[in-house]
Every structure is written in structure tokens, then in C-alpha cells.
Design a protein around this motif. Structure first.
Motif, PDB file in Angstrom:
ATOM      1  N   VAL A 192       0.825  -1.210   0.000  1.00 49.08           N
ATOM      2  CA  VAL A 192       0.000   0.000   0.000  1.00 49.08           C
ATOM      3  C   VAL A 192       0.858   1.259   0.000  1.00 49.08           C
ATOM      4  CG1 VAL A 192      -1.739   1.303   1.299  1.00 49.08           C
ATOM      5  CG2 VAL A 192      -1.917  -1.190   1.133  1.00 49.08           C
ATOM      6  N   ASP A 193       2.037   1.188   0.577  1.00 45.54           N
ATOM      7  CA  ASP A 193       2.907   2.357   0.699  1.00 45.54           C
ATOM      8  C   ASP A 193       3.894   2.509  -0.449  1.00 45.54           C
ATOM      9  OD1 ASP A 193       1.748   3.004   3.191  1.00 45.54           O
ATOM     10  OD2 ASP A 193       3.044   1.549   4.194  1.00 45.54           O
ATOM     11  N   MET A 194       3.855   1.602  -1.413  1.00 45.56           N
ATOM     12  CA  MET A 194       4.774   1.666  -2.545  1.00 45.56           C
ATOM     13  C   MET A 194       4.166   2.495  -3.684  1.00 45.56           C
ATOM     14  SD  MET A 194       7.516   0.037  -1.786  1.00 45.56           S
ATOM     15  CE  MET A 194       8.152  -1.203  -0.640  1.00 45.56           C
ATOM     16  N   PRO A 195       4.982   3.199  -4.458  1.00 44.27           N
ATOM     17  CA  PRO A 195       4.448   4.045  -5.534  1.00 44.27           C
ATOM     18  C   PRO A 195       3.853   3.271  -6.708  1.00 44.27           C
ATOM     19  CG  PRO A 195       6.856   4.082  -5.526  1.00 44.27           C
ATOM     20  CD  PRO A 195       6.435   3.384  -4.269  1.00 44.27           C
ATOM     21  N   PHE A 196       4.285   1.997  -6.883  1.00 51.13           N
ATOM     22  CA  PHE A 196       3.778   1.192  -7.985  1.00 51.13           C
ATOM     23  C   PHE A 196       3.465  -0.227  -7.494  1.00 51.13           C
ATOM     24  CE2 PHE A 196       6.860   4.220  -9.712  1.00 51.13           C
ATOM     25  CZ  PHE A 196       6.049   4.939 -10.569  1.00 51.13           C
ATOM     26  N   GLY A 229       4.164  -4.447  -4.282  1.00 50.90           N
ATOM     27  CA  GLY A 229       4.546  -3.081  -4.578  1.00 50.90           C
ATOM     28  C   GLY A 229       6.033  -2.935  -4.814  1.00 50.90           C
ATOM     29  N   VAL A 230       6.394  -1.944  -5.636  1.00 52.08           N
ATOM     30  CA  VAL A 230       7.806  -1.690  -5.924  1.00 52.08           C
ATOM     31  C   VAL A 230       8.070  -0.185  -5.872  1.00 52.08           C
ATOM     32  CG1 VAL A 230       8.172  -3.767  -7.314  1.00 52.08           C
ATOM     33  CG2 VAL A 230       7.334  -1.682  -8.417  1.00 52.08           C
ATOM     34  N   GLU A 231       9.320   0.168  -5.610  1.00 50.77           N
ATOM     35  CA  GLU A 231       9.719   1.573  -5.495  1.00 50.77           C
ATOM     36  C   GLU A 231       9.905   2.226  -6.863  1.00 50.77           C
ATOM     37  OE1 GLU A 231      10.091   3.526  -2.988  1.00 50.77           O
ATOM     38  OE2 GLU A 231      10.354   2.314  -1.172  1.00 50.77           O
ATOM     39  N   ILE A 232      10.421   1.451  -7.831  1.00 52.06           N
ATOM     40  CA  ILE A 232      10.767   1.998  -9.138  1.00 52.06           C
ATOM     41  C   ILE A 232       9.767   1.521 -10.193  1.00 52.06           C
ATOM     42  CG2 ILE A 232      12.561   2.096 -10.918  1.00 52.06           C
ATOM     43  CD1 ILE A 232      14.600   1.541  -8.680  1.00 52.06           C
ATOM     44  N   ARG A 233       9.382   2.431 -11.084  1.00 55.10           N
ATOM     45  CA  ARG A 233       8.441   2.077 -12.145  1.00 55.10           C
ATOM     46  C   ARG A 233       8.985   0.915 -12.985  1.00 55.10           C
ATOM     47  NH1 ARG A 233       4.754   5.499 -14.743  1.00 55.10           N
ATOM     48  NH2 ARG A 233       5.839   7.293 -13.815  1.00 55.10           N
ATOM     49  N   PRO A 234       8.204  -0.175 -13.118  1.00 52.47           N
ATOM     50  CA  PRO A 234       8.672  -1.320 -13.923  1.00 52.47           C
ATOM     51  C   PRO A 234       8.893  -0.936 -15.382  1.00 52.47           C
ATOM     52  CG  PRO A 234       6.836  -1.947 -12.504  1.00 52.47           C
ATOM     53  CD  PRO A 234       6.930  -0.454 -12.443  1.00 52.47           C
ATOM     54  N   HIS A 235       9.767  -1.668 -16.064  1.00 56.05           N
ATOM     55  CA  HIS A 235      10.057  -1.404 -17.472  1.00 56.05           C
ATOM     56  C   HIS A 235       8.992  -2.007 -18.385  1.00 56.05           C
ATOM     57  CE1 HIS A 235      13.890   0.396 -16.576  1.00 56.05           C
ATOM     58  NE2 HIS A 235      14.272  -0.666 -15.883  1.00 56.05           N
ATOM     59  N   HIS A 236       8.173  -2.909 -17.852  1.00 55.77           N
ATOM     60  CA  HIS A 236       7.092  -3.495 -18.648  1.00 55.77           C
ATOM     61  C   HIS A 236       5.795  -2.730 -18.372  1.00 55.77           C
ATOM     62  CE1 HIS A 236       5.662  -5.316 -14.933  1.00 55.77           C
ATOM     63  NE2 HIS A 236       6.898  -5.733 -14.712  1.00 55.77           N
ATOM     64  N   LYS A 237       4.706  -3.131 -19.039  1.00 54.31           N
ATOM     65  CA  LYS A 237       3.447  -2.403 -18.923  1.00 54.31           C
ATOM     66  C   LYS A 237       2.484  -3.003 -17.884  1.00 54.31           C
ATOM     67  CE  LYS A 237       1.240  -4.977 -22.715  1.00 54.31           C
ATOM     68  NZ  LYS A 237       0.562  -4.861 -24.034  1.00 54.31           N
ATOM     69  N   HIS A 238       2.885  -4.098 -17.261  1.00 55.50           N
ATOM     70  CA  HIS A 238       1.989  -4.776 -16.322  1.00 55.50           C
ATOM     71  C   HIS A 238       2.164  -4.241 -14.897  1.00 55.50           C
ATOM     72  CE1 HIS A 238       1.674  -8.489 -19.199  1.00 55.50           C
ATOM     73  NE2 HIS A 238       1.118  -7.396 -19.685  1.00 55.50           N
ATOM     74  N   TYR A 239       1.745  -3.022 -14.712  1.00 57.23           N
ATOM     75  CA  TYR A 239       1.814  -2.418 -13.386  1.00 57.23           C
ATOM     76  C   TYR A 239       0.745  -1.329 -13.285  1.00 57.23           C
ATOM     77  CZ  TYR A 239       3.943   1.764 -15.404  1.00 57.23           C
ATOM     78  OH  TYR A 239       4.162   2.904 -16.132  1.00 57.23           O
ATOM     79  N   ILE A 240       0.451  -0.907 -12.051  1.00 56.40           N
ATOM     80  CA  ILE A 240      -0.461   0.214 -11.829  1.00 56.40           C
ATOM     81  C   ILE A 240       0.146   1.134 -10.774  1.00 56.40           C
ATOM     82  CG2 ILE A 240      -2.591  -0.966 -12.490  1.00 56.40           C
ATOM     83  CD1 ILE A 240      -3.097  -1.573  -9.551  1.00 56.40           C
ATOM     84  N   GLY A 241      -0.330   2.366 -10.765  1.00 58.70           N
ATOM     85  CA  GLY A 241       0.142   3.324  -9.785  1.00 58.70           C
ATOM     86  C   GLY A 241      -0.520   3.110  -8.432  1.00 58.70           C
ATOM     87  N   ASN A 242       0.002   3.802  -7.437  1.00 54.77           N
ATOM     88  CA  ASN A 242      -0.465   3.630  -6.064  1.00 54.77           C
ATOM     89  C   ASN A 242      -1.933   3.984  -5.887  1.00 54.77           C
ATOM     90  OD1 ASN A 242      -0.752   5.156  -3.150  1.00 54.77           O
ATOM     91  ND2 ASN A 242       0.456   3.267  -3.023  1.00 54.77           N
ATOM     92  N   ASP A 243      -2.408   5.030  -6.557  1.00 52.74           N
ATOM     93  CA  ASP A 243      -3.801   5.458  -6.395  1.00 52.74           C
ATOM     94  C   ASP A 243      -4.769   4.351  -6.795  1.00 52.74           C
ATOM     95  OD1 ASP A 243      -3.001   7.885  -5.464  1.00 52.74           O
ATOM     96  OD2 ASP A 243      -3.386   8.989  -7.331  1.00 52.74           O
TER      97      ASP A 243
END
Length: 238
Positions: A154-158, A166-180
């Protein structure tokens, strides 16, 4: 051995002019295949085996036999609202496909069975928050399938859908969503079905989140990769 059991119908296929083979989730034996004979062209009898129908059943069971023979069945309860309301019947069709692809064959799981059964009975009675029921169901089901995200995400940006956390750094692939958006998904873990109308999602968020959750499942369950029945839900709830 003759077994009195509780089953949840996943789907059926025609076997002959008067017989079908039903794929079902059973309380005692996990996934089972059941031969049902003597139906003829009776649509009323066939209607008892709609997706996610709840049945009290009696069948002969042998571990060395792939298809068991169903001798008695009775809808309990009769899901009148779920079968006459287009929104609910479409949800049943979609969720039956998901459960069918998610649950391991012949592995009894009382927690999964109870969750699915209770969810269906809630859907039958629901009047508010219906448009988000299927999303909430999938998020909650992940707890029983072993890939639900932990609170720390919940506290990770992605949120990485391939890693499942959750991860700290935006993944290089498209299979992710933002924290909101992840927070909107994560809230379903704590929401009761009766609370889905308290803070409803916008149409845009709801459509996108459903696609995201299906993608999340596909990254954890190989057989989910070819699922597409959720596209119908976009149309029905629009």
C-alpha cells in the motif's frame, strides 16, 4: 460410494441427446465431473445447471473414475434473481469461468468452497453496489489462492502485477499500476459486499480496474491468459 454433497456448478457440456457432463466444485471432493442423464430437451432441468448454481447433490464417487454419476440434485437456494437479472447472470458466467480456471482439480478446499458459496448467496440478495461485485469477488478470492498482496504494498508508488507486490521503481514493462489505483483495488479486502455502494468507482476506474485484476490473475494462473468474458461485463454495466 454414494455421496451426499454440496456442489457449485462451473459449466456443463452436452454428452448425448439426453445427457450432459457437469463440471462442478464440490464440498467434499473438490473439482468433479458429473454425468447427468435423462434430461431430454427439458430446458427447466437444464436450467438447474446454470453457472454457479448451488445444488444439493447425490452421486456415486470413485477415485479411479474420471466422471461420476449424479443421481439426485436440488437447487438450494433457487437463485431466481441471479438468473433473471442480466447483470447478475453475466457476472455468474464470468466468475464461473474464473473459478473453473483457478481452483485445482480434485483438491477439496473448504475455505474456497465456503467463500464462493456465500458470495453467490450475497449476489442473489444484492441491490446496491452490484457493478463492483465481480471485482470485489476476484480481489477477495486471491486471498485463498495464495497471491494476494501484503499490506506493505500500500505504501509503494507502484504495484507490479507480474511480481504481485509493490515496488519503489516504475517497472520497465506495462503490467503495473500506480499507487492510487492499487489502493482502490486493495480496499476490497476490507469491504463487505454490502458496503460496495459507499464509495463507488467511476465508470472509467471500474472498467480499467477490472482489466487490471484479470491481468493480475493471468500473471499468476497460466490458464487465465485466454479469459475474455469480462469484456461482456463492460458492455452490460455501461
Amino acid at each position: 460410494m454414494v455421496t451426499a454433497d454440496r456442489i457449485i456448478v462451473l459449466k456443463y457440456v452436452k454428452y448425448s441427446d439426453s445427457s450432459i457432463i457437469v463440471q462442478a466444485l464440490s464440498q467434499k471432493h473438490g473439482r468433479v465431473s458429473l454425468m447427468v442423464s435423462g434430461l431430454g430437451k427439458n430446458r427447466t432441468k437444464l436450467g438447474a445447471f446454470h453457472p454457479l448454481a448451488l445444488l444439493d447433490a447425490v452421486y456415486s464417487y470413485r477415485e479411479d473414475r474420471q466422471v461420476q454419476r449424479l443421481s439426485e440434485y436440488k437447487p438450494n437456494p433457487l437463485l431466481a434473481n441471479c438468473t433473471t437479472d442480466l447483470r447478475k447472470s453475466t457476472q455468474l458466467m464470468f466468475l464461473a469461468e474464473v473459478v473453473g480456471k483457478s481452483v485445482m482439480p480434485e483438491t477439496p478446499d473448504s475455505l474456497v468452497f465456503a467463500f464462493v458459496e456465500q458470495s453467490i448467496m450475497m449476489l442473489e440478495e444484492m441491490e446496491k453496489g452490484l457493478a463492483e461485485f465481480h471485482i470485489a469477488f476476484l480481489v477477495k478470492l486471491s486471498q485463498f489462492l495464495g497471491f494476494h498482496p501484503g499490506q506493505e504494498s500500500v505504501d509503494m508508488p507502484f504495484f507490479d502485477l507480474t511480481l504481485g507486490h509493490g515496488v519503489e521503481i516504475r517497472p520497465h514493462h506495462k503490467h503495473y499500476i500506480g499507487n492510487d489505483l492499487f489502493k482502490k483495488m486493495y480496499r476490497y479486502f476490507g469491504l463487505k459486499y454490502s458496503e460496495l455502494d459507499v464509495c463507488p468507482l467511476s465508470k472509467t476506474d471500474r472498467d480499467f480496474l477490472l482489466d487490471v485484476v484479470v491481468m493480475w490473475y493471468a500473471n499468476n494462473i497460466v490458464s487465465m491468459a485466454d479469459i475474455n468474458s469480462h469484456e461482456i461485463l463492460h458492455q452490460v454495466f455501461n
